[in-house]
Enzyme design. Structure first.
Site, PDB file in Angstrom:
ATOM      1  N   ASN A  47       8.466   1.970 -11.105  1.00 23.66           N
ATOM      2  CA  ASN A  47       9.410   2.617 -10.204  1.00 23.66           C
ATOM      3  C   ASN A  47       9.974   1.564  -9.262  1.00 23.66           C
ATOM      4  OD1 ASN A  47       8.693   5.199 -11.270  1.00 23.66           O
ATOM      5  ND2 ASN A  47       6.872   5.161 -10.005  1.00 23.66           N
ATOM      6  N   GLY A  82      11.106   6.433  -6.826  1.00 22.32           N
ATOM      7  CA  GLY A  82       9.739   6.922  -6.717  1.00 22.32           C
ATOM      8  C   GLY A  82       8.703   5.862  -6.371  1.00 22.32           C
ATOM      9  N   HIS A 120       4.432  -2.899  -9.564  1.00 24.62           N
ATOM     10  CA  HIS A 120       3.313  -2.459 -10.386  1.00 24.62           C
ATOM     11  C   HIS A 120       3.847  -1.698 -11.583  1.00 24.62           C
ATOM     12  CE1 HIS A 120       4.038   0.601  -7.280  1.00 24.62           C
ATOM     13  NE2 HIS A 120       3.513   1.520  -8.087  1.00 24.62           N
ATOM     14  N   HIS A 152       2.784   1.027 -14.387  1.00 28.69           N
ATOM     15  CA  HIS A 152       1.832   2.070 -14.753  1.00 28.69           C
ATOM     16  C   HIS A 152       1.659   2.044 -16.268  1.00 28.69           C
ATOM     17  CE1 HIS A 152       2.244   4.369 -10.865  1.00 28.69           C
ATOM     18  NE2 HIS A 152       3.396   3.719 -10.865  1.00 28.69           N
TER      19      HIS A 152
END
Length: 113
Positions: free
Chosen positions: A86, A92, A99, A101
């Site tokens: 994001n 978001g 990072h 996910h």
């Protein structure tokens, strides 16, 4: 950055369940998992988001993605997985440190969110 949660995880100041580490990346389980497997992969050096890192160090961005693939393989996600990053508040992003996910362990619907 002393106020960055992920920088503090990288230094060991904040504990995390580490699942993969290289000289330039760290991967750890998300504390609020959104799938049976939910791991975050971060560069050890602070970069605010994917656009910042792409401009500053494309090779490190490649290392982050390669680490995400290694994590998916190690987690047994051969049936498929999703990589998400994001960017910005509207995208978001809630922690201002890039990072990725790694999500899997079940069929993931589309569209997400």
């Amino acid at each position: 950055m002393t106020d960055c949660l992920f920088c503090r995880i990288v230094t060991g100041e904040v504990p995390a369940q580490v699942v993969h580490e290289s000289d330039r990346t760290l991967a750890f389980r998300d504390v609020n998992p959104q799938a049976p497997t939910h791991v975050l992969v971060v560069p050890k050096a602070h970069h605010g988001d994917v656009a910042v890192l792409a401009d500053a160090d494309p090779a490190l961005l490649a290392d982050v993605l390669a680490a995400a693939v290694e994590v998916a393989r190690a987690e047994g996600l051969g049936g498929g997985y999703r990589l998400v990053t994001n960017t910005g508040a509207d995208g978001g992003q809630t922690v201002g440190h890039l990072h990725v996910h790694v999500l899997g362990g079940r069929a993931l619907g589309w569209p997400p969110g």
